[in-house]
Design a protein around this motif. Sequence first.
Motif, PDB file in Angstrom:
ATOM      1  N   THR A  33     -53.470 -76.270 -73.752  1.00  0.00           N
ATOM      2  CA  THR A  33     -53.219 -74.905 -73.252  1.00  0.00           C
ATOM      3  C   THR A  33     -52.554 -74.927 -71.876  1.00  0.00           C
TER       4      THR A  33
ATOM      5  N   TYR B  80     -43.981 -66.261 -74.734  1.00  0.00           N
ATOM      6  CA  TYR B  80     -45.260 -66.352 -74.042  1.00  0.00           C
ATOM      7  C   TYR B  80     -45.064 -66.743 -72.567  1.00  0.00           C
ATOM      8  N   LEU B  81     -44.239 -67.768 -72.362  1.00  0.00           N
ATOM      9  CA  LEU B  81     -44.020 -68.261 -70.994  1.00  0.00           C
ATOM     10  C   LEU B  81     -43.306 -67.225 -70.127  1.00  0.00           C
TER      11      LEU B  81
ATOM     12  N   HIS C  74     -44.866 -71.093 -64.887  1.00  0.00           N
ATOM     13  CA  HIS C  74     -44.460 -72.424 -65.316  1.00  0.00           C
ATOM     14  C   HIS C  74     -43.111 -72.774 -64.704  1.00  0.00           C
TER      15      HIS C  74
ATOM     16  N   ARG D  53     -46.980 -76.512 -72.972  1.00  0.00           N
ATOM     17  CA  ARG D  53     -46.225 -75.427 -73.607  1.00  0.00           C
ATOM     18  C   ARG D  53     -44.735 -75.619 -73.380  1.00  0.00           C
ATOM     19  N   LYS D  54     -44.418 -76.027 -72.137  1.00  0.00           N
ATOM     20  CA  LYS D  54     -43.006 -76.226 -71.807  1.00  0.00           C
ATOM     21  C   LYS D  54     -42.424 -77.396 -72.598  1.00  0.00           C
TER      22      LYS D  54
ATOM     23  N   ILE E 281     -43.167 -69.556 -78.095  1.00  0.00           N
ATOM     24  CA  ILE E 281     -43.621 -70.224 -76.875  1.00  0.00           C
ATOM     25  C   ILE E 281     -42.827 -69.735 -75.652  1.00  0.00           C
TER      26      ILE E 281
ATOM     27  N   LEU F  14     -43.303 -78.166 -75.598  1.00  0.00           N
ATOM     28  CA  LEU F  14     -43.034 -77.617 -76.930  1.00  0.00           C
ATOM     29  C   LEU F  14     -41.721 -76.837 -76.952  1.00  0.00           C
TER      30      LEU F  14
ATOM     31  N   ASN G 104     -49.539 -75.189 -69.101  1.00  0.00           N
ATOM     32  CA  ASN G 104     -48.143 -74.743 -69.092  1.00  0.00           C
ATOM     33  C   ASN G 104     -47.187 -75.900 -69.297  1.00  0.00           C
TER      34      ASN G 104
END
Lengths: 250, 227
Positions: B6, B80-81, A216, B11-12, B77, B14, B8
């Motif tokens: 789901t 996870y990343l 990411h 997620r980023k 989060i 969040l 990325n």
Amino acid sequence: MSGLDLTLKIWRQKSSVDNGGFETYDVKGLNSHMSFLEMMDVLNEQLVTQNKEPVAFDHDCREGICGMCSMVINGRPHGPLKGTTTCQLHMRHFNNGDIITIEPWRAKAFPVIKDLVVDRSSFDRIIQSGGYISVNTGSAPDGNAIPIPKDIAEEAFDAAACIGCGACVATCKNASASLFVSAKVSQLSLLPQGQPERKERVNKMVAQMDSEGFGHCTNTGACEVECPKEISIEYIRKMNLDYNVNNIKS
Amino acid sequence: MNNYLTSNIFRKVLASLSGLFLVTFLIGHLLGNLQLFIPGVEGQTQFNKYAFFMTTNPVVKLLSIITYSAIFLHIFITLYLVIQSKRARPVQYAVSNGKDNSSWSSRNMSVLGTVLLFFLIVHLKSFWYEMHFGEMPYQYLSDGTKIKDLHLITTSAFQNPFYTFFYVFCMVALSLHLKHGVESAIQTVGLKIPSYEKFFKYGAMLVAFSIPAVFASIPIYLYVSSL
Ligand code: HEM
Ligand code: FES
């Protein structure tokens, strides 16, 4: 003039399943007007005369436009010079006696094929997933018939300067492909011809990017510094916004 | 699109929104703590009444639940990343040169975050846990009632130079975390449009410097006034 003497530490790997490791080579009496790739050619000729396997590396145009050359030189993709591909990097930027470490792009989505050559077909699959316009948009006169504000045209053109080399992934601490994908999304989504598929395009390309195993984006900004075409992370902001707005709306 | 949740990018987002929410929490928390600068019995009384209010008011309870959730979400989060980004590069470079292309704080958010997590545990143990479950001293008010004396716990904690130093050190880590974090979050949510870039850049720097600096001034003040 006696020329440049260098010590090269180069990543050698026989195949994608081989573990690989560094080998050290000395090259002597180099002309400082050579490009980095010509220096590699000299090394390879030397290896061939010694009956050794030459170092495999990617290259094609050697004029900074195809994006094939791909080496991490002393920890920096395409070497130390700003806005320059490896093929356009010249040996005058190095000093006599330098030790230069040369490694392939490192990313799960770019597996090593051999030595410094990596498989970048993950980029191709991202383009195939949506980086196109489905209908024929005609030739230059047709394009010129559509009025586009100068600044928008410039911005789309700057995104289109991406040569897809993968230096952004190579330098990113997360091996993120965000700069590449955002440039490829933006070069189309900024222009009128790109509008009909705009939403679908960003969704599909982002999904493909994730499924290829790229990391990411943490906005370190390393990619825009190392990019040989100096593409701005502003495109990443645009892509994210587009992607978020699309999906929150629907 | 079905896989948005789901992705990325989501997620980023969040991570950014939870981080930005925590910044607003920090501002509120800081304003409350400024009462520690009020000297004498007056300051002690006011701070203890404030602490009593903060531990009993239902609206504050709700806010605290939201804050804890934001912390959990943020940690979950980002963890996870970070793990995922390690997987995205299974073979590391022998030579890497991050300092030529990015800031130290941007490359070390997980290290800084871990320091903050450690700080949070120590901090909650020292004050939150003691206030709720510990054996607390009491302050007797002029109207005859008694109230838990968190002020005494706090001021005596910062008589210890090591404890004071630990707090100041962690505020440096917070400052570095916010230096990259705030600007990054603004970019992630898409607000950093080029014409406002300078505004956001310097605004983020101001937030990242001033919040931890004022926080750190409290332990320093308490330590110095205990000498
Ligand atoms: C008061 C506490 C905290 C605040 C105000 C805060 C704030 C932030 C902000 C605003 C970001 C930027 C998000 C983005 O780049 O989009 C961030 C990122 C991050 N935070 Fe925190 N944070 C706090 C505590 C923590 C803790 C306790 C941890 C870990 C245990 C942590 C780990 C991280 C990591 C690893 C990132 C980088 C995420 C990424 O870029 O992928 N943070 N934080
Ligand atoms: S070989 Fe084509 S860009 Fe370097």
